[in-house]
Design a protein around this motif. Structure first.
Motif, PDB file in Angstrom:
ATOM      1  N   UNK A 286       0.848  -1.190   0.000  1.00 20.20           N
ATOM      2  CA  UNK A 286       0.000   0.000   0.000  1.00 20.20           C
ATOM      3  C   UNK A 286       0.887   1.245   0.000  1.00 20.20           C
ATOM      4  N   UNK A 287       0.487   2.256  -0.771  1.00 22.84           N
ATOM      5  CA  UNK A 287       1.334   3.424  -0.998  1.00 22.84           C
ATOM      6  C   UNK A 287       1.303   4.395   0.176  1.00 22.84           C
ATOM      7  N   UNK A 288       2.447   5.026   0.412  1.00 21.71           N
ATOM      8  CA  UNK A 288       2.550   6.093   1.396  1.00 21.71           C
ATOM      9  C   UNK A 288       2.329   7.451   0.723  1.00 21.71           C
ATOM     10  N   UNK A 289       1.690   8.392   1.432  1.00 28.73           N
ATOM     11  CA  UNK A 289       1.542   9.732   0.859  1.00 28.73           C
ATOM     12  C   UNK A 289       2.886  10.447   0.777  1.00 28.73           C
ATOM     13  N   UNK A 290       2.970  11.409  -0.119  1.00 27.59           N
ATOM     14  CA  UNK A 290       4.153  12.268  -0.160  1.00 27.59           C
ATOM     15  C   UNK A 290       4.178  13.207   1.036  1.00 27.59           C
ATOM     16  N   UNK A 291       3.008  13.491   1.571  1.00 28.05           N
ATOM     17  CA  UNK A 291       2.870  14.507   2.620  1.00 28.05           C
ATOM     18  C   UNK A 291       1.512  14.297   3.271  1.00 28.05           C
ATOM     19  N   UNK A 292       1.387  14.611   4.551  1.00 28.39           N
ATOM     20  CA  UNK A 292       0.072  14.533   5.178  1.00 28.39           C
ATOM     21  C   UNK A 292      -0.074  15.607   6.235  1.00 28.39           C
ATOM     22  N   UNK A 293      -1.315  15.864   6.607  1.00 33.96           N
ATOM     23  CA  UNK A 293      -1.633  16.899   7.588  1.00 33.96           C
ATOM     24  C   UNK A 293      -2.355  16.271   8.782  1.00 33.96           C
ATOM     25  N   UNK A 294      -1.897  16.628   9.949  1.00 30.15           N
ATOM     26  CA  UNK A 294      -2.552  16.224  11.190  1.00 30.15           C
ATOM     27  C   UNK A 294      -2.275  17.326  12.219  1.00 30.15           C
ATOM     28  N   UNK A 295      -3.284  18.142  12.581  1.00 28.98           N
ATOM     29  CA  UNK A 295      -4.706  18.052  12.284  1.00 28.98           C
ATOM     30  C   UNK A 295      -5.014  18.346  10.810  1.00 28.98           C
ATOM     31  N   UNK A 296      -6.246  18.031  10.433  1.00 31.99           N
ATOM     32  CA  UNK A 296      -6.692  18.210   9.061  1.00 31.99           C
ATOM     33  C   UNK A 296      -6.868  19.683   8.711  1.00 31.99           C
ATOM     34  N   UNK A 297      -6.681  19.978   7.413  1.00 33.67           N
ATOM     35  CA  UNK A 297      -7.049  21.283   6.873  1.00 33.67           C
ATOM     36  C   UNK A 297      -8.161  21.153   5.835  1.00 33.67           C
ATOM     37  N   UNK A 298      -8.557  19.914   5.498  1.00 31.62           N
ATOM     38  CA  UNK A 298      -9.592  19.637   4.487  1.00 31.62           C
ATOM     39  C   UNK A 298      -9.200  20.229   3.136  1.00 31.62           C
ATOM     40  N   UNK A 299      -8.170  19.666   2.475  1.00 31.00           N
ATOM     41  CA  UNK A 299      -7.651  20.268   1.252  1.00 31.00           C
ATOM     42  C   UNK A 299      -8.616  20.153   0.082  1.00 31.00           C
ATOM     43  N   UNK A 300      -8.712  21.236  -0.678  1.00 31.43           N
ATOM     44  CA  UNK A 300      -9.573  21.256  -1.861  1.00 31.43           C
ATOM     45  C   UNK A 300      -8.976  22.215  -2.874  1.00 31.43           C
ATOM     46  N   UNK A 301      -8.897  21.768  -4.130  1.00 34.66           N
ATOM     47  CA  UNK A 301      -8.233  22.568  -5.151  1.00 34.66           C
ATOM     48  C   UNK A 301      -6.734  22.320  -5.089  1.00 34.66           C
ATOM     49  N   UNK A 302      -6.099  22.190  -6.247  1.00 37.85           N
ATOM     50  CA  UNK A 302      -4.663  21.909  -6.306  1.00 37.85           C
ATOM     51  C   UNK A 302      -4.155  22.343  -7.677  1.00 37.85           C
ATOM     52  N   UNK A 303      -3.016  23.039  -7.679  1.00 38.77           N
ATOM     53  CA  UNK A 303      -2.421  23.429  -8.953  1.00 38.77           C
ATOM     54  C   UNK A 303      -0.926  23.652  -8.756  1.00 38.77           C
ATOM     55  N   UNK A 304      -0.152  23.352  -9.783  1.00 33.51           N
ATOM     56  CA  UNK A 304       1.260  23.703  -9.793  1.00 33.51           C
ATOM     57  C   UNK A 304       1.401  25.169 -10.181  1.00 33.51           C
ATOM     58  N   UNK A 305       2.322  25.857  -9.516  1.00 29.98           N
ATOM     59  CA  UNK A 305       2.561  27.248  -9.904  1.00 29.98           C
ATOM     60  C   UNK A 305       3.510  27.288 -11.093  1.00 29.98           C
ATOM     61  N   UNK A 306       3.072  27.953 -12.140  1.00 24.45           N
ATOM     62  CA  UNK A 306       3.903  28.277 -13.281  1.00 24.45           C
ATOM     63  C   UNK A 306       3.532  29.689 -13.705  1.00 24.45           C
ATOM     64  N   UNK A 307       4.488  30.585 -13.704  1.00 22.38           N
ATOM     65  CA  UNK A 307       4.176  31.957 -14.084  1.00 22.38           C
ATOM     66  C   UNK A 307       5.313  32.892 -13.753  1.00 22.38           C
ATOM     67  N   UNK A 308       5.281  34.050 -14.378  1.00 26.52           N
ATOM     68  CA  UNK A 308       6.368  35.014 -14.212  1.00 26.52           C
ATOM     69  C   UNK A 308       6.171  35.942 -13.026  1.00 26.52           C
ATOM     70  N   UNK A 309       4.949  36.011 -12.464  1.00 25.31           N
ATOM     71  CA  UNK A 309       4.708  36.939 -11.363  1.00 25.31           C
ATOM     72  C   UNK A 309       5.445  36.534 -10.096  1.00 25.31           C
ATOM     73  N   UNK A 310       5.549  35.213  -9.852  1.00 29.36           N
ATOM     74  CA  UNK A 310       6.193  34.724  -8.620  1.00 29.36           C
ATOM     75  C   UNK A 310       7.210  33.654  -9.021  1.00 29.36           C
ATOM     76  N   UNK A 311       8.303  34.025  -9.644  1.00 28.81           N
ATOM     77  CA  UNK A 311       9.243  33.033 -10.181  1.00 28.81           C
ATOM     78  C   UNK A 311       9.851  32.128  -9.127  1.00 28.81           C
ATOM     79  N   UNK A 312       9.969  32.608  -7.872  1.00 30.16           N
ATOM     80  CA  UNK A 312      10.549  31.777  -6.814  1.00 30.16           C
ATOM     81  C   UNK A 312       9.690  30.556  -6.501  1.00 30.16           C
ATOM     82  N   UNK A 313       8.429  30.581  -6.896  1.00 30.77           N
ATOM     83  CA  UNK A 313       7.526  29.474  -6.597  1.00 30.77           C
ATOM     84  C   UNK A 313       7.348  28.534  -7.785  1.00 30.77           C
TER      85      UNK A 313
END
Length: 381
Positions: A286-313
């Motif tokens: 069974x697979x392990x997550x790359x990352x987890x939260x405890x306590x929960x934050x109830x994650x919703x929505x996900x995107x990789x940042x690509x753009x010139x406004x915030x190049x450090x990200x």
């Protein structure tokens, strides 16, 4: 490597400021000072956002409306959307544009479908409709509607529908499905609940799906609880996904073909009663997550940042928190989360969707009866 964050929810709980209508919010970040500006409000539980080629926005509202946003206002609801079961967590959910949308107008909608619309006797299930969007003034209509996917087992639960739609680099669709509130369904290889399915744009099953023995042929992966954020990494087409845990145990996973991600056999969370779930945090196969939260934050929505406004990200992941009332940045090095940054803690409300726009700004939808579309960018941009 997997990073576990314990302090984030504690920090959020200590911050109770909520933005008033029309009020911009600012926060210091690792990339400098950021401004969150409200573009439109008055959206009823908005769920998903897409960017139209002409610069306007397309938004789903959970009660069953699809609207175009322009110049700070939502237009007349689009005609021809599917019938939805707007109850509990159900309703009109995700939205994705086909890669050739500018030429064809093809879109995909996921939603909680009532039994009568599916020709069934009872229950509700996650479905996906393909249609052609025809825009006319501030509104428009859907034509050539076709239900290309529906779960193979409806029930009366109003929870854990998923559901995000991600268009793969080959044009096939990934659709995330929740366990519908019955955890053992996520390990039933014949039941599509609690899995990620991969289908062609017409709803057929791609020949190169994993085809694991005893698995339903639509499956890409199984063992998920309630995945409400998903996105592709452009460099290699890898699918990344965030999903809700129970009491703790929210997860980030890189979702690979033929893998079992463990719910409810393994989890970093506990039942809401406080009792343990499954056999613990790890089990062979069974697979392990790359990352987890405890306590929960109830994650919703996900995107990789690509753009010139915030190049450090560049190449980092951005996600929203519903119970966490937070925008989260995960500093990524390959598949490894090396740091985490919590932004706008308690300032913007329940963040339902996160998308990086063509201009490099970060766009958010807040889940509320008076929901908002918000643009986040460096101060002055």
């Amino acid at each position: 490597m997997m990073i576990r964050l314990v302090a984030l929810s504690t920090l959020i709980a200590a911050t109770t400021l909520i933005a008033s209508p029309g009020q911009a919010q600012n926060v210091d970040s690792s990339a400098g000072r950021l401004n969150a500006a409200i573009l439109v409000e008055g959206l009823e539980h908005p769920w998903a956002l897409a960017f139209l080629p002409d610069g306007r926005f397309l938004v789903t509202e959970r009660p069953g409306r699809l609207v175009v946003i322009e110049d700070g206002a939502a237009g007349t609801p689009i005609e021809g959307v599917p019938q939805v079961e707007a109850r509990g967590q159900g309703g009109l959910l995700d939205l994705a544009l086909a890669p050739d949308f500018a030429e064809t107008g093809q879109i995909y909608l996921s939603y909680a479908e009532p039994a009568e619309a599916a020709g069934l006797q009872r229950g509700t299930g996650t479905a996906v409709m393909a249609a052609r969007l025809v825009l006319d003034g501030d509104g428009g209509r859907l034509e050539d509607q076709n239900v290309i996917f529906r779960m193979n087992r409806f029930d009366n639960s109003n929870r854990h529908f998923g559901s995000r739609i991600v268009v793969g680099q080959d044009g096939n669709l990934f659709v995330t499905l929740g366990d519908r509130g019955t955890m053992d369904r996520a390990q039933d290889a014949a039941d599509l609940a609690g899995g990620v399915v991969r289908i062609a744009p017409d709803g057929s099953i791609p020949a190169d799906n994993p085809r694991i023995e005893n698995w339903a042929p639509e499956f890409w992966s199984i063992g998920h609880r309630n995945p409400q954020g998903a996105t592709l990494r452009d460099s290699d087409g890898a699918l990344f996904m965030v999903e809700h845990g129970a009491r703790g145990g929210d997860e980030l996973n890189r979702v690979e073909a033929g893998r079992n991600y463990g719910w409810p056999v393994i989890t970093y969370g506990r039942d809401y009663s406080g009792l343990p779930i499954g056999v613990g945090q790890q089990q062979e196969g069974l697979e392990q997550p790359l990352h987890y939260w405890d306590p929960s934050i109830s994650p919703s929505g996900l995107d990789f940042y690509q753009g010139s406004l915030i190049p450090d990200w560049d190449g980092d992941l951005l996600l929203g928190g519903l119970s966490g009332n937070v925008l989260v940045r995960l500093d990524m090095e390959g598949d490894e989360v090396v740091a985490e940054e919590a932004l706008f803690q308690g300032q913007l409300g329940r963040i339902r969707d996160v998308r990086v726009g063509p201009d490099g700004a970060i766009y958010l939808l807040t889940d509320a009866p008076n929901g908002q579309l918000i643009r986040v960018a460096p101060e002055g941009e």
